[in-house]
Design an enzyme around this catalytic site. Structure first.
Site, mmCIF file in Angstrom:
data_model
loop_
_atom_site.group_PDB
_atom_site.id
_atom_site.type_symbol
_atom_site.label_atom_id
_atom_site.label_comp_id
_atom_site.label_asym_id
_atom_site.label_seq_id
_atom_site.Cartn_x
_atom_site.Cartn_y
_atom_site.Cartn_z
ATOM 1 C CG HIS A 1 85.949 65.605 77.181
ATOM 2 N ND1 HIS A 1 86.334 65.573 78.506
ATOM 3 C CD2 HIS A 1 84.864 66.416 77.131
ATOM 4 C CE1 HIS A 1 85.529 66.331 79.226
ATOM 5 N NE2 HIS A 1 84.620 66.848 78.421
ATOM 6 C CG ASP B 1 81.932 68.084 80.301
ATOM 7 O OD1 ASP B 1 81.004 68.865 80.587
ATOM 8 O OD2 ASP B 1 83.004 68.462 79.801
ATOM 9 C CE1 TYR C 1 82.155 74.794 81.549
ATOM 10 C CE2 TYR C 1 79.965 74.838 80.563
ATOM 11 C CZ TYR C 1 81.237 74.305 80.635
ATOM 12 O OH TYR C 1 81.592 73.266 79.796
#
Length: 369
Positions: free
Chosen positions: A346, A171, A293
């Site tokens: 994930h 990630d 982000y």
């Protein structure tokens, strides 16, 4: 305390914060039940109600605090920002320093079940909380993008006395590990990723192979179905941060959705999920973690190319299964690639710690000094 000092850190959330959480959970106001028969509209109300009930009446945050105290927590200040990290040394004199990097909505807690096995295998572990996450400080100004975080971790490893080390990430951790490699930080010998940065801009060939087409379809499905959080956090992290910081039910749903979508239903326990949700809640890091982000969206998206040794592990339930040909195009010194792992998604280290450790050990052998 000198600017470059490293000090022990003990996690001790006040009783008043625990009581406030329970009070809020007892007074929670939820949206009406979904109209779809599945989770296509988001977390189903019945599942969320069960999780919130357990959070209010059965979950024990103090148990997590006790376990973390035994491992060793530290803080140091780098580039004006306080950084939290675990530092666990192996008993083996020939141990290899290994930097383990998390993403969102994960945390340094993802690696807890791998600490014992990895140190036994001969790794000194450094596991930081990303800036704006967990017990690291929340940046007070813009500019804390993956490149700056990468430089910060290089300083951290030097400060701890490690002049030769490996870095691993998935990630956001995969993004930062990649940026560390691109910066050719002093002492960084190689990186290992289980979610490559290039998945944001895949190195697709002119005539895509069947494996490439399958990966592209997975990527399209992600953006069509699962990317609502991504759009919000890269455009309006502050706005969503207010809601999540004020409502434990909102914070729980926002994170719970990802653990439900990105891991098999039986892979994680309610306590493991609530450990992460509680960490975000008690530290009030909904907005600061989401801002990563926003920072990333302001950087130019360039093709990933690295010259230092790289390893890639492709877990079967990952959001996008990386084709080997993409890894070969991006990494000019690809030392290790494995897409034949029996389980894991994930949150690989949290879901399948034994398989994750096995991947790290096998990769490390390919870059042994």
């Amino acid at each position: 305390m000198t600017p470059d000092s490293v000090t022990p850190f003990r996690i001790d959330i006040p009783d008043t914060a625990l009581e406030d959480l329970k009070d809020r959970l007892h007074r929670v106001r939820l949206a009406g039940r979904e109209t779809a028969p599945d989770s296509s509209q988001g977390v189903q109300r019945e599942r969320l109600e069960e999780l919130l009930e357990y959070w209010a009446t059965g979950y024990d945050w103090r148990d997590l605090e006790r376990r973390l105290t035994e491992l060793g927590q530290f803080r140091t200040t780098i580039d004006g920002l306080g950084l939290h990290f675990m530092h666990v040394r192996s008993p083996r004199p020939d141990a290899t320093p290994l930097l383990l990097l998390h993403g969102w909505p994960g945390s340094f807690l993802e690696f807890l079940k791998t600490v014992g096995p990895l140190t036994e295998h001969g790794f000194h572990l450094v596991v930081p909380s990303m800036p704006g996450y967990g017990f690291s400080d929340q940046p007070a100004s813009t500019g804390w993008d993956p490149d700056r975080i990468a430089r910060t971790y290089g300083v951290l490893m030097r400060r701890l006395g490690y002049d030769s080390y490996l870095a691993q990430g998935g990630d956001w951790g995969g993004v930062v590990a990649t940026r560390m490699g691109a910066q050719r930080l002093t002492g960084l010998r190689a990186i290992h990723v289980n979610f490559p940065e290039f998945l944001a801009a895949p190195p697709v060939g002119d005539d895509p192979t069947p494996e490439e087409k399958a990966a592209l379809e997975q990527g399209s499905l992600f953006f069509a179905v699962h990317s609502g959080y991504h759009v919000v956090q890269r455009t309006r992290p502050q706005t969503i941060g207010y809601a999540l910081t004020d409502s434990p039910a909102g914070q729980a749903a926002w994170i719970y959705e990802k653990f439900l979508d990105w891991a098999r239903p039986d892979a994680l326990t309610p306590d493991e999920i609530l450990d992460h949700i509680s960490l975000y809640w008690f530290t009030g890091t909904a907005a600061s973690s989401a801002r990563l982000y926003w920072e990333y969206a302001r950087q130019p998206l360039a093709p990933t190319e690295l010259d230092l040794p790289v390893g890639v592990s492709v877990f079967p339930d990952e959001l996008t299964r990386t084709p080997r040909i993409w890894a070969e195009r991006a990494y000019h010194d690809l030392r290790y690639f494995n897409d034949d792992i029996p389980a894991g998604g994930h949150f690989a280290a949290l879901e399948q710690p034994e398989l994750f450790v096995e991947e790290i050990v096998k990769f490390a052998r390919t870059v042994a000094a």
